[in-house]
Design an enzyme around this catalytic site. Structure first.
Site, mmCIF file in Angstrom:
data_model
loop_
_atom_site.group_PDB
_atom_site.id
_atom_site.type_symbol
_atom_site.label_atom_id
_atom_site.label_comp_id
_atom_site.label_asym_id
_atom_site.label_seq_id
_atom_site.Cartn_x
_atom_site.Cartn_y
_atom_site.Cartn_z
ATOM 1 N N GLU A 51 0.760 -1.474 0.012
ATOM 2 C CA GLU A 51 0.110 0.062 0.050
ATOM 3 C C GLU A 51 0.906 1.258 -0.148
ATOM 4 O O GLU A 51 2.036 1.324 0.711
ATOM 5 C CB GLU A 51 -0.924 0.012 1.211
ATOM 6 N N LYS A 120 -9.477 3.027 -1.798
ATOM 7 C CA LYS A 120 -9.897 2.425 -0.656
ATOM 8 C C LYS A 120 -11.045 3.012 0.083
ATOM 9 O O LYS A 120 -11.203 4.393 0.037
ATOM 10 C CB LYS A 120 -8.685 2.695 0.150
ATOM 11 N N CYS A 154 -5.657 -2.791 2.938
ATOM 12 C CA CYS A 154 -5.422 -2.660 4.281
ATOM 13 C C CYS A 154 -6.469 -2.540 5.248
ATOM 14 O O CYS A 154 -7.339 -3.732 5.670
ATOM 15 C CB CYS A 154 -4.704 -1.279 4.552
#
Length: 271
Positions: A51, A120, A154
């Site tokens: 990431e 995200k 994540c």
């Protein structure tokens, strides 16, 4: 590694250290690691990066160093994929669109064509993401060699609804780039294994290593099969984590324990 049968895919996770706020240094470093992965004992089919590899969590300067429209990152990853005839999930990069910054994953097929873009959905307050970044607005799947892949980044893995909705849409593999720190190794491993078991799909997670402003990142990148078995797991040091995956194992597991057929969604809240 290498192909035991033609349906197996060789995966390489680039478990790298990232220099905060230095996109050019990070790109050069990852280029070295990608070359190393390509020249390993056997060539991977799929490469995955961590990431925010371009900037790290340099959020207070992110407006100045994020990649405008992701152009530089996309051009580089696309040409690497095409040159080596490999698939790449480019971890995620800090991308600037107008005056907004997104935490965005780009995926490329063997011809260097972009096949997916995911920003995200869940921003992580513990690292002030919501103060500096804009959340994505779409659930994303893409196709890699006929394998339907779902995207998560994540913190997203703490939301089982996202992985489940991807699985219900036919996803057979969840790819998760991350910067996941100590002391939460137990959460990382448990959540990823749970996502694999409950959705009967591969989970492929690439975490960074190294330290950044007092936060230590522990690697432990993982390839987990649809039974929840660990195919490969990284150490806490920089390395390339490799393993083989078989798309047909997903169908086999889903056939053995028919979780999706036995769901009773009328009893589950959707709020």
């Amino acid at each position: 590694m290498g192909h035991m049968d033609e349906n197996q895919l060789a995966v390489a996770l680039i478990q790298a250290d990232i220099e905060i706020g230095s996109p050019q240094a990070n790109k050069a470093h990852l280029e070295e690691l990608l070359e190393k992965a390509i020249q390993g004992e056997s060539k991977p089919d799929l490469l995955v990066l961590p990431e925010m590899w371009n900037t790290g969590y340099a959020l207070e300067q992110i407006q100045d160093i994020a990649d405008p429209e992701g152009k530089e990152s996309r051009t580089w990853l696309s040409s690497f994929a095409k040159k080596h005839h490999v698939m790449i999930v480019g971890g995620s990069v800090a991308v600037k669109k107008g005056d907004q910054i997104f935490n965005t994953m780009y995926a490329f097929d063997r011809n260097g064509q972009q096949v997916g873009e995911y920003s995200k959905l869940h921003l992580f307050r513990l690292m002030d993401e919501e103060k500096h970044l804009t959340a994505g607005e779409a659930v994303v799947t893409f196709d890699l060699d006929g394998f339907k892949v779902g995207a998560s980044i994540c913190y997203d893995i703490r939301f089982p609804e996202l992985a489940r909705s991807l699985a219900l849409g036919g996803t057979k593999m969840l790819i998760v780039p991350a910067e996941w720190p100590h002391p939460r190794l137990h959460h990382w491993r448990t959540l990823l294994m749970a996502r694999a078991i409950e959705n009967q799909m591969y989970v492929i997670a690439c975490n960074r290593v190294g330290s950044s402003r007092g936060t230590d990142f522990f690697g432990h990148s993982l390839i987990i099969d649809p039974w929840g078995e660990i195919v490969a797991e990284g150490s806490e040091s920089e390395e390339i984590v490799t393993g083989l995956i078989s798309p047909e194992l997903v169908d086999e597991v889903r056939g053995r324990i028919p979780v999706f057929a036995d769901r009773r969604p009328e009893f589950y809240t959707d709020k």
